[in-house]
Design a protein around this motif. Structure first.
Motif, mmCIF file in Angstrom:
data_model
loop_
_atom_site.group_PDB
_atom_site.id
_atom_site.type_symbol
_atom_site.label_atom_id
_atom_site.label_comp_id
_atom_site.label_asym_id
_atom_site.label_seq_id
_atom_site.Cartn_x
_atom_site.Cartn_y
_atom_site.Cartn_z
ATOM 1 N N ALA A 44 74.944 23.745 53.292
ATOM 2 C CA ALA A 44 73.788 24.070 54.133
ATOM 3 C C ALA A 44 73.050 25.270 53.546
ATOM 4 O O ALA A 44 73.663 26.161 52.945
ATOM 5 C CB ALA A 44 74.248 24.383 55.553
ATOM 6 N N PHE A 45 71.741 25.277 53.714
ATOM 7 C CA PHE A 45 70.909 26.390 53.256
ATOM 8 C C PHE A 45 70.002 26.844 54.389
ATOM 9 O O PHE A 45 69.493 26.019 55.159
ATOM 10 C CB PHE A 45 70.021 25.967 52.086
ATOM 11 N N ASN A 46 69.772 28.146 54.476
ATOM 12 C CA ASN A 46 68.638 28.647 55.240
ATOM 13 C C ASN A 46 67.406 28.518 54.336
ATOM 14 O O ASN A 46 67.496 28.720 53.123
ATOM 15 C CB ASN A 46 68.816 30.114 55.617
ATOM 16 N N LEU A 47 66.261 28.189 54.919
ATOM 17 C CA LEU A 47 65.048 27.986 54.132
ATOM 18 C C LEU A 47 63.943 28.905 54.638
ATOM 19 O O LEU A 47 63.674 28.961 55.841
ATOM 20 C CB LEU A 47 64.580 26.535 54.229
ATOM 21 N N ASP B 103 66.478 28.522 60.013
ATOM 22 C CA ASP B 103 67.777 29.204 60.053
ATOM 23 C C ASP B 103 68.853 28.183 60.387
ATOM 24 O O ASP B 103 68.932 27.698 61.516
ATOM 25 C CB ASP B 103 67.733 30.325 61.097
ATOM 26 N N ASN B 104 69.674 27.885 59.397
ATOM 27 C CA ASN B 104 70.763 26.929 59.602
ATOM 28 C C ASN B 104 72.126 27.599 59.676
ATOM 29 O O ASN B 104 73.155 26.931 59.560
ATOM 30 C CB ASN B 104 70.745 25.900 58.461
ATOM 31 N N GLY B 105 72.120 28.932 59.848
ATOM 32 C CA GLY B 105 73.369 29.659 59.932
ATOM 33 C C GLY B 105 74.177 29.604 58.658
ATOM 34 O O GLY B 105 75.410 29.728 58.686
ATOM 35 N N ALA B 106 73.505 29.428 57.531
ATOM 36 C CA ALA B 106 74.194 29.255 56.250
ATOM 37 C C ALA B 106 74.422 30.597 55.567
ATOM 38 O O ALA B 106 73.810 31.608 55.910
ATOM 39 C CB ALA B 106 73.368 28.347 55.343
ATOM 40 N N ASP B 107 75.302 30.564 54.559
ATOM 41 C CA ASP B 107 75.562 31.786 53.805
ATOM 42 C C ASP B 107 74.715 31.857 52.534
ATOM 43 O O ASP B 107 74.889 32.756 51.718
ATOM 44 C CB ASP B 107 77.046 31.909 53.455
ATOM 45 N N VAL B 108 73.789 30.898 52.380
ATOM 46 C CA VAL B 108 72.853 30.899 51.259
ATOM 47 C C VAL B 108 71.443 30.706 51.813
ATOM 48 O O VAL B 108 71.204 29.779 52.605
ATOM 49 C CB VAL B 108 73.158 29.765 50.247
ATOM 50 N N THR B 109 70.530 31.583 51.409
ATOM 51 C CA THR B 109 69.127 31.454 51.807
ATOM 52 C C THR B 109 68.272 31.197 50.580
ATOM 53 O O THR B 109 68.393 31.892 49.576
ATOM 54 C CB THR B 109 68.624 32.716 52.529
ATOM 55 N N LEU B 110 67.406 30.197 50.685
ATOM 56 C CA LEU B 110 66.446 29.890 49.631
ATOM 57 C C LEU B 110 65.066 30.372 50.068
ATOM 58 O O LEU B 110 64.562 29.945 51.112
ATOM 59 C CB LEU B 110 66.407 28.388 49.353
ATOM 60 N N PHE B 111 64.478 31.263 49.292
ATOM 61 C CA PHE B 111 63.110 31.725 49.520
ATOM 62 C C PHE B 111 62.211 30.927 48.575
ATOM 63 O O PHE B 111 62.300 31.075 47.354
ATOM 64 C CB PHE B 111 62.980 33.216 49.250
ATOM 65 N N ILE B 112 61.363 30.091 49.138
ATOM 66 C CA ILE B 112 60.615 29.125 48.346
ATOM 67 C C ILE B 112 59.134 29.503 48.406
ATOM 68 O O ILE B 112 58.515 29.494 49.470
ATOM 69 C CB ILE B 112 60.866 27.699 48.883
ATOM 70 N N GLY C 152 70.751 37.200 56.963
ATOM 71 C CA GLY C 152 72.033 37.797 56.619
ATOM 72 C C GLY C 152 72.918 36.985 55.699
ATOM 73 O O GLY C 152 74.154 37.080 55.782
ATOM 74 N N ALA C 153 72.330 36.195 54.809
ATOM 75 C CA ALA C 153 73.121 35.386 53.880
ATOM 76 C C ALA C 153 73.759 36.267 52.816
ATOM 77 O O ALA C 153 73.225 37.313 52.450
ATOM 78 C CB ALA C 153 72.249 34.310 53.244
ATOM 79 N N ARG C 154 74.877 35.804 52.266
ATOM 80 C CA ARG C 154 75.533 36.561 51.195
ATOM 81 C C ARG C 154 74.892 36.286 49.841
ATOM 82 O O ARG C 154 75.097 37.035 48.884
ATOM 83 C CB ARG C 154 77.013 36.214 51.127
ATOM 84 N N HIS C 155 74.126 35.191 49.724
ATOM 85 C CA HIS C 155 73.527 34.792 48.454
ATOM 86 C C HIS C 155 72.082 34.378 48.713
ATOM 87 O O HIS C 155 71.808 33.531 49.578
ATOM 88 C CB HIS C 155 74.312 33.620 47.853
ATOM 89 N N ASN C 156 71.139 34.979 47.969
ATOM 90 C CA ASN C 156 69.718 34.719 48.178
ATOM 91 C C ASN C 156 69.074 34.260 46.878
ATOM 92 O O ASN C 156 69.258 34.888 45.832
ATOM 93 C CB ASN C 156 69.027 35.985 48.691
ATOM 94 N N VAL C 157 68.316 33.174 46.971
ATOM 95 C CA VAL C 157 67.717 32.543 45.795
ATOM 96 C C VAL C 157 66.207 32.430 46.000
ATOM 97 O O VAL C 157 65.748 31.976 47.053
ATOM 98 C CB VAL C 157 68.306 31.135 45.558
ATOM 99 N N GLY C 158 65.436 32.824 44.983
ATOM 100 C CA GLY C 158 63.997 32.618 44.984
ATOM 101 C C GLY C 158 63.652 31.416 44.129
ATOM 102 O O GLY C 158 64.204 31.237 43.047
ATOM 103 N N ILE C 159 62.741 30.569 44.621
ATOM 104 C CA ILE C 159 62.347 29.351 43.906
ATOM 105 C C ILE C 159 60.829 29.232 43.943
ATOM 106 O O ILE C 159 60.203 29.480 44.979
ATOM 107 C CB ILE C 159 62.976 28.096 44.538
#
Length: 285
Positions: free
Chosen positions: A71-74, A36-45, A111-118
């Protein structure tokens, strides 16, 4: 022949070979790691068969993502039993629902505004599956494979054996394809049958096909890898899909990209492009 192909697998895909030899020895407690980097984007890997993340170990992924100012949350998710997330970390058959709860809990907590799956291969199939069910904004799928059975079909194996052009121009990719079809895919099928004795396991593509809304989808695959090209064609009906073929003869196109020094830039470029496209779509709405 079988022993030869096992040796080929160990040479061409050592991480996959190690996981095949370990066969269930991964620590069930290591199924998720959150940064958790407190970012507004989370990457689900999502890990693939080799318990790697899009062809990279977790520390390399962190190193890669440190090259950007954003910054990204991972959230790293590992398929402990290598059964396409259909088993829980302790081996129970309701894995898809288990991991869905984990993804939804982490998505809400971060609680990110943008979530990405990789993900890559089986990990890419999981990213697509949870991308729909958990409401991701974007999925980046490297050579997605949701079912190993097409790789053991007689016609496809025959084509792989007699692919003289690949054998002479890229023998490493040729041998890797044979190892994939004659060693890795049958091994995965045995794992799935052992986990699901009735021979019925969930279709990870079903939610994507049936959804009324899908995440923006970026498909990255080798431009000369026939099985992956055929699988990419399944996404033709969906306007959300963006095709990004890359120069590679291999299913593991991430390794070619990494060897050429292109993987970092491609991944970061696609993440940024997805952010921009999703933001524009929200403004239009």
């Amino acid at each position: 022949t079988k022993q030869f192909l096992h040796l080929v697998t160990r040479f061409l895909a050592p991480a996959t070979a190690r996981e095949m030899e370990r066969d269930g020895s991964l620590d069930p407690a290591n199924y998720v790691v959150v940064q958790d980097n407190g970012a507004d984007v989370t990457l689900f890997i999502f890990s693939g068969v080799a318990a790697l993340f899009a062809g990279l170990p977790a520390f390399e992924f962190r190193k890669l993502l440190s090259k950007t100012d954003r910054a990204f949350n991972l959230v790293f998710l590992r398929d402990i039993h290598r059964t396409y997330y259909t088993c829980t970390p302790d081996g129970q058959p309701d894995g898809l629902a288990f991991y869905q709860r984990v993804v939804e809990e982490q998505k809400a907590a971060l609680g990110a505004r943008h979530n990405v799956g990789i993900g890559a291969s089986g990990g890419a199939a999981a990213a697509l599956y949870y991308g729909v069910l958990c409401g991701f904004d974007h999925v980046i799928a490297f050579s997605p494979v949701s079912d190993p059975s097409p790789y053991i079909r007689f016609g496809r194996r025959l084509h792989a054996i007699f692919d003289a052009k690949k054998a002479f121009t890229d023998p490493r990719a040729y041998l890797e394809t044979l190892a994939l079809m004659f060693v890795v895919a049958p091994w995965l099928m045995r794992r799935l049958r052992r986990a699901h004795p009735d021979g019925q396991w969930p279709d990870l593509m079903a939610p994507y096909r049936e959804a009324s809304e899908r995440p923006l989808t970026t498909l990255v695959y080798g431009d000369n890898c026939l099985p992956d090209i055929e699988h990419a064609r399944l996404f033709a009906p969906y306007p959300e899909a963006r095709h990004r073929p890359v120069r590679s003869n291999r299913h593991t196109c991430t390794l070619d990209l990494k060897a050429r020094g292109e993987l970092d830039a491609l991944l970061l470029r696609e993440i940024e492009a997805g952010l921009a496209e999703c933001a524009a779509a929200k403004e239009r709405a």
